[in-house]
Design a protein around this motif. Structure first.
Motif, PDB file in Angstrom:
ATOM      1  N   LEU A 143       0.871  -1.166   0.000  1.00  0.00           N
ATOM      2  CA  LEU A 143       0.000   0.000   0.000  1.00  0.00           C
ATOM      3  C   LEU A 143       0.913   1.222   0.000  1.00  0.00           C
ATOM      4  O   LEU A 143       1.693   1.409   0.940  1.00  0.00           O
ATOM      5  CB  LEU A 143      -0.889   0.000   1.246  1.00  0.00           C
ATOM      6  CG  LEU A 143      -1.906   1.125   1.311  1.00  0.00           C
ATOM      7  CD1 LEU A 143      -3.081   0.810   0.395  1.00  0.00           C
ATOM      8  CD2 LEU A 143      -2.393   1.316   2.741  1.00  0.00           C
ATOM      9  N   TYR A 144       0.844   2.016  -1.052  1.00  0.00           N
ATOM     10  CA  TYR A 144       1.724   3.171  -1.225  1.00  0.00           C
ATOM     11  C   TYR A 144       1.033   4.449  -0.767  1.00  0.00           C
ATOM     12  O   TYR A 144      -0.175   4.621  -0.961  1.00  0.00           O
ATOM     13  CB  TYR A 144       2.117   3.317  -2.698  1.00  0.00           C
ATOM     14  CG  TYR A 144       3.054   2.246  -3.179  1.00  0.00           C
ATOM     15  CD1 TYR A 144       4.430   2.439  -3.161  1.00  0.00           C
ATOM     16  CD2 TYR A 144       2.564   1.034  -3.649  1.00  0.00           C
ATOM     17  CE1 TYR A 144       5.291   1.446  -3.605  1.00  0.00           C
ATOM     18  CE2 TYR A 144       3.421   0.034  -4.087  1.00  0.00           C
ATOM     19  CZ  TYR A 144       4.779   0.258  -4.066  1.00  0.00           C
ATOM     20  OH  TYR A 144       5.638  -0.720  -4.499  1.00  0.00           O
ATOM     21  N   ALA A 145       1.833   5.340  -0.191  1.00  0.00           N
ATOM     22  CA  ALA A 145       1.335   6.653   0.214  1.00  0.00           C
ATOM     23  C   ALA A 145       2.451   7.675   0.055  1.00  0.00           C
ATOM     24  O   ALA A 145       3.632   7.357   0.241  1.00  0.00           O
ATOM     25  CB  ALA A 145       0.860   6.628   1.660  1.00  0.00           C
ATOM     26  N   ALA A 146       2.053   8.871  -0.284  1.00  0.00           N
ATOM     27  CA  ALA A 146       2.995   9.992  -0.385  1.00  0.00           C
ATOM     28  C   ALA A 146       2.594  11.025   0.649  1.00  0.00           C
ATOM     29  O   ALA A 146       1.403  11.239   0.912  1.00  0.00           O
ATOM     30  CB  ALA A 146       2.950  10.599  -1.779  1.00  0.00           C
ATOM     31  N   MET A 147       3.590  11.656   1.256  1.00  0.00           N
ATOM     32  CA  MET A 147       3.320  12.714   2.228  1.00  0.00           C
ATOM     33  C   MET A 147       4.430  13.745   2.161  1.00  0.00           C
ATOM     34  O   MET A 147       5.532  13.444   1.710  1.00  0.00           O
ATOM     35  CB  MET A 147       3.167  12.147   3.631  1.00  0.00           C
ATOM     36  CG  MET A 147       4.313  11.281   4.096  1.00  0.00           C
ATOM     37  SD  MET A 147       3.815   9.929   5.161  1.00  0.00           S
ATOM     38  CE  MET A 147       3.039   8.814   4.043  1.00  0.00           C
ATOM     39  N   GLU A 148       4.104  14.941   2.573  1.00  0.00           N
ATOM     40  CA  GLU A 148       5.103  16.001   2.567  1.00  0.00           C
ATOM     41  C   GLU A 148       6.204  15.673   3.562  1.00  0.00           C
ATOM     42  O   GLU A 148       5.961  15.041   4.600  1.00  0.00           O
ATOM     43  CB  GLU A 148       4.442  17.339   2.876  1.00  0.00           C
ATOM     44  CG  GLU A 148       3.469  17.754   1.788  1.00  0.00           C
ATOM     45  CD  GLU A 148       2.700  19.031   2.091  1.00  0.00           C
ATOM     46  OE1 GLU A 148       2.739  19.520   3.242  1.00  0.00           O
ATOM     47  OE2 GLU A 148       2.041  19.542   1.162  1.00  0.00           O
ATOM     48  N   VAL A 149       7.425  16.108   3.245  1.00  0.00           N
ATOM     49  CA  VAL A 149       8.597  15.815   4.074  1.00  0.00           C
ATOM     50  C   VAL A 149       8.388  16.267   5.524  1.00  0.00           C
ATOM     51  O   VAL A 149       8.786  15.567   6.458  1.00  0.00           O
ATOM     52  CB  VAL A 149       9.861  16.467   3.471  1.00  0.00           C
ATOM     53  CG1 VAL A 149      11.030  16.430   4.433  1.00  0.00           C
ATOM     54  CG2 VAL A 149      10.237  15.788   2.166  1.00  0.00           C
ATOM     55  N   ASP A 150       7.744  17.396   5.710  1.00  0.00           N
ATOM     56  CA  ASP A 150       7.564  17.912   7.073  1.00  0.00           C
ATOM     57  C   ASP A 150       6.314  17.371   7.775  1.00  0.00           C
ATOM     58  O   ASP A 150       6.016  17.747   8.901  1.00  0.00           O
ATOM     59  CB  ASP A 150       7.568  19.439   7.075  1.00  0.00           C
ATOM     60  CG  ASP A 150       6.462  20.048   6.244  1.00  0.00           C
ATOM     61  OD1 ASP A 150       5.755  19.304   5.535  1.00  0.00           O
ATOM     62  OD2 ASP A 150       6.296  21.287   6.300  1.00  0.00           O
ATOM     63  N   ASN A 151       5.596  16.453   7.150  1.00  0.00           N
ATOM     64  CA  ASN A 151       4.415  15.862   7.770  1.00  0.00           C
ATOM     65  C   ASN A 151       4.836  14.638   8.593  1.00  0.00           C
ATOM     66  O   ASN A 151       4.621  13.494   8.211  1.00  0.00           O
ATOM     67  CB  ASN A 151       3.380  15.494   6.704  1.00  0.00           C
ATOM     68  CG  ASN A 151       2.052  15.076   7.295  1.00  0.00           C
ATOM     69  OD1 ASN A 151       1.944  14.794   8.479  1.00  0.00           O
ATOM     70  ND2 ASN A 151       1.037  15.019   6.457  1.00  0.00           N
ATOM     71  N   ARG A 152       5.435  14.909   9.730  1.00  0.00           N
ATOM     72  CA  ARG A 152       5.960  13.845  10.595  1.00  0.00           C
ATOM     73  C   ARG A 152       4.858  12.957  11.162  1.00  0.00           C
ATOM     74  O   ARG A 152       5.072  11.765  11.392  1.00  0.00           O
ATOM     75  CB  ARG A 152       6.787  14.448  11.737  1.00  0.00           C
ATOM     76  CG  ARG A 152       7.954  15.301  11.268  1.00  0.00           C
ATOM     77  CD  ARG A 152       9.067  14.432  10.778  1.00  0.00           C
ATOM     78  NE  ARG A 152      10.204  15.263  10.415  1.00  0.00           N
ATOM     79  CZ  ARG A 152      10.954  15.061   9.367  1.00  0.00           C
ATOM     80  NH1 ARG A 152      10.724  14.046   8.590  1.00  0.00           N
ATOM     81  NH2 ARG A 152      11.952  15.853   9.083  1.00  0.00           N
ATOM     82  N   ALA A 153       3.689  13.527  11.398  1.00  0.00           N
ATOM     83  CA  ALA A 153       2.590  12.732  11.960  1.00  0.00           C
ATOM     84  C   ALA A 153       2.196  11.608  10.996  1.00  0.00           C
ATOM     85  O   ALA A 153       2.013  10.460  11.410  1.00  0.00           O
ATOM     86  CB  ALA A 153       1.393  13.617  12.276  1.00  0.00           C
ATOM     87  N   SER A 154       2.066  11.922   9.716  1.00  0.00           N
ATOM     88  CA  SER A 154       1.710  10.882   8.738  1.00  0.00           C
ATOM     89  C   SER A 154       2.820   9.855   8.599  1.00  0.00           C
ATOM     90  O   SER A 154       2.561   8.657   8.493  1.00  0.00           O
ATOM     91  CB  SER A 154       1.400  11.509   7.379  1.00  0.00           C
ATOM     92  OG  SER A 154       0.169  12.188   7.423  1.00  0.00           O
ATOM     93  N   GLN A 155       4.062  10.310   8.619  1.00  0.00           N
ATOM     94  CA  GLN A 155       5.177   9.368   8.530  1.00  0.00           C
ATOM     95  C   GLN A 155       5.172   8.418   9.720  1.00  0.00           C
ATOM     96  O   GLN A 155       5.383   7.208   9.569  1.00  0.00           O
ATOM     97  CB  GLN A 155       6.491  10.128   8.430  1.00  0.00           C
ATOM     98  CG  GLN A 155       6.629  10.884   7.120  1.00  0.00           C
ATOM     99  CD  GLN A 155       7.809  11.824   7.112  1.00  0.00           C
ATOM    100  OE1 GLN A 155       8.886  11.486   7.594  1.00  0.00           O
ATOM    101  NE2 GLN A 155       7.612  13.017   6.556  1.00  0.00           N
TER     102      GLN A 155
END
Length: 184
Positions: A143-155
């Motif tokens: 399952l692939y996801a992309a998130m902004e570099v500064d979105n630490r919560a999603s990471q």
């Protein structure tokens, strides 16, 4: 309609009977926040009833898709209330499969937690309920996801489910979760 239940929370696919609740929730979702896109931000209830809801249901069924689009389903995380006024707390968009461009771009999943309910573990609860659904719907191994570099919560959320970073740019982090444990 699909529904996955876990204690007081349940995940339910977009359902016309929930239009008022969905509309009220989606009015709180900005057009773009942390990379999550809501192209229907600001539309009226009448627009949702006549245009948006039918389009989203067709998208989920893979009908009348625009070029380079794939089927996707909106799943809402609900909280079951004892008094019967269940409430939507979050939204998870799940693409059924990926094109090569989507694998390098948006991925399978995007999510939005209502601002009043953030930092309460609802992203974790929703993704926990979504992963078995994805495991049976998505043909890819991950399952692939992309998130902004500064979105630490999603990471951190994706890492909680064993996600690995498989690619990174200056702007985005691309993570993937192995779906095989959820297929057993």
């Amino acid at each position: 309609m699909f529904e996955e239940v876990s204690d007081q929370y349940y995940l339910r696919a977009l359902d016309p009977k929930d239009l008022d609740s969905i509309y009220n929730f989606m009015n709180l979702v900005p057009a773009n926040t942390n990379g999550f896109q809501n192209p229907d931000a600001g539309k009226s209830l009448a627009d949702w009833e006549s245009e948006v809801l039918p389009r989203l249901l067709k998208e989920a069924a893979g009908i009348d898709l625009k070029p380079n689009r794939v089927p996707q389903t909106y799943y809402f995380l609900w909280e079951a209330k004892p008094e019967g006024e269940d409430q939507i707390l979050a939204l998870f968009k799940l693409r059924h499969h990926l094109t090569p461009e989507l694998k390098q771009g948006g991925g399978h999943v995007g999510y939005f937690v209502h601002p009043d309910f953030r930092s309460q573990g609802l992203g974790t609860r929703g993704l926990e309920l979504l992963l078995p659904v994805a495991a049976h719907l998505v043909p890819e191994d991950h399952l692939y996801a992309a998130m902004e570099v500064d979105n630490r919560a999603s990471q951190a959320l994706f890492a909680h489910f064993g996600a690995e970073i498989w690619q990174q740019t200056e702007q985005d982090v691309f993570m993937r979760i192995d779906l095989s444990p959820f297929r057993e």
